[in-house]
Design a protein around this motif. Sequence first.
Motif, PDB file in Angstrom:
ATOM      1  N   GLU A 139     -15.056   5.136  16.126  1.00 18.96           N
ATOM      2  CA  GLU A 139     -14.830   4.209  15.018  1.00 18.96           C
ATOM      3  C   GLU A 139     -15.982   4.244  14.025  1.00 18.96           C
ATOM      4  O   GLU A 139     -17.147   4.395  14.401  1.00 18.96           O
ATOM      5  N   THR A 195     -15.835   8.426   4.345  1.00 14.36           N
ATOM      6  CA  THR A 195     -15.238   7.291   3.633  1.00 14.36           C
ATOM      7  C   THR A 195     -13.800   7.072   4.077  1.00 14.36           C
ATOM      8  O   THR A 195     -13.380   5.933   4.354  1.00 14.36           O
ATOM      9  N   ASN A 196     -13.016   8.143   4.165  1.00 17.79           N
ATOM     10  CA  ASN A 196     -11.616   8.027   4.570  1.00 17.79           C
ATOM     11  C   ASN A 196     -11.484   7.542   6.011  1.00 17.79           C
ATOM     12  O   ASN A 196     -10.574   6.755   6.322  1.00 17.79           O
ATOM     13  N   ARG A 197     -12.375   7.978   6.873  1.00 19.45           N
ATOM     14  CA  ARG A 197     -12.338   7.508   8.264  1.00 19.45           C
ATOM     15  C   ARG A 197     -12.561   5.998   8.309  1.00 19.45           C
ATOM     16  O   ARG A 197     -11.906   5.279   9.065  1.00 19.45           O
ATOM     17  N   TRP A 198     -13.480   5.533   7.468  1.00 18.40           N
ATOM     18  CA  TRP A 198     -13.768   4.100   7.434  1.00 18.40           C
ATOM     19  C   TRP A 198     -12.605   3.315   6.812  1.00 18.40           C
ATOM     20  O   TRP A 198     -12.181   2.292   7.354  1.00 18.40           O
ATOM     21  N   LEU A 199     -12.068   3.814   5.712  1.00 16.16           N
ATOM     22  CA  LEU A 199     -10.971   3.125   5.038  1.00 16.16           C
ATOM     23  C   LEU A 199      -9.724   3.058   5.917  1.00 16.16           C
ATOM     24  O   LEU A 199      -9.086   2.014   6.032  1.00 16.16           O
ATOM     25  N   HIS A 200      -9.369   4.170   6.521  1.00 20.68           N
ATOM     26  CA  HIS A 200      -8.153   4.217   7.336  1.00 20.68           C
ATOM     27  C   HIS A 200      -8.332   3.558   8.688  1.00 20.68           C
ATOM     28  O   HIS A 200      -7.347   3.283   9.382  1.00 20.68           O
ATOM     29  N   GLY A 201      -9.574   3.301   9.069  1.00 21.61           N
ATOM     30  CA  GLY A 201      -9.842   2.632  10.346  1.00 21.61           C
ATOM     31  C   GLY A 201      -9.948   1.124  10.222  1.00 21.61           C
ATOM     32  O   GLY A 201     -10.374   0.459  11.170  1.00 21.61           O
ATOM     33  N   GLY A 202      -9.607   0.586   9.062  1.00 23.24           N
ATOM     34  CA  GLY A 202      -9.628  -0.866   8.889  1.00 23.24           C
ATOM     35  C   GLY A 202     -10.835  -1.391   8.140  1.00 23.24           C
ATOM     36  O   GLY A 202     -11.015  -2.605   8.021  1.00 23.24           O
ATOM     37  N   GLN A 203     -11.694  -0.491   7.639  1.00 21.57           N
ATOM     38  CA  GLN A 203     -12.870  -0.891   6.858  1.00 21.57           C
ATOM     39  C   GLN A 203     -13.733  -1.895   7.628  1.00 21.57           C
ATOM     40  O   GLN A 203     -14.147  -2.938   7.097  1.00 21.57           O
TER      41      GLN A 203
END
Length: 211
Positions: A90, A137-145
């Motif tokens: 995560e 950034t995309n991992r963070w955004l798609h993981g619920g920020q």
Amino acid sequence: MSNLNSNIPAYFSIAFVALATGFYLGQTIPQLSGQEENKPLHPKKGNKNVATSTDHVTDKEAFNSEEEEESEEESDYEIESLALNDIPGEVRMALVIRTDLKMEKGKVAAQCAHAALGCFRLIATDPSKKSYNPLLTNRWLHGGQAKITLKCQNKEMMDELYAKALSLDVNAVVIHDAGRTQIAAGSATVLGIGPAPKSVLDQITGDLKLY
């Protein structure tokens, strides 16, 4: 019949006066109306029910003053975080708040918002930045920020956390208050760290308590 004939000159005189008066008024009234339409409004001083240009300036200055109160400064040292893309798990962002400043809840919320946006701008908005990392950034955004708020005791501790984050290739932002409300100008209020994989973030903030 003789009376009617004798009054004819009087009738002509009245008609002539009426026509002359109508002609004069027809020429004068439009001019006066035009002057009234184009005449600038100058409300009397002291009339509280009339908004003047001064009132508008005052409102604008008040708005700018409120806007300036929320303006903060941030450190934006850029770190290349591409190595973090290979670390699974995560992705989170940490917001570390100084407790010794005793900021009110609203102030803390505003400072955390500044820190979160500062971190996001570093890695997500400018491809020319060394810190730009769209994959992370995309991992963070798609993981619920995911964001976590944590406590630190003072500026010295915050400086250590900031240095440790940079040493681990994690971007971080320190928010410095403008000093217009509650606390002294230039005070470091919140440290934003990440986004970064949780396992790396724990190396930096693992010993901190939740805010």
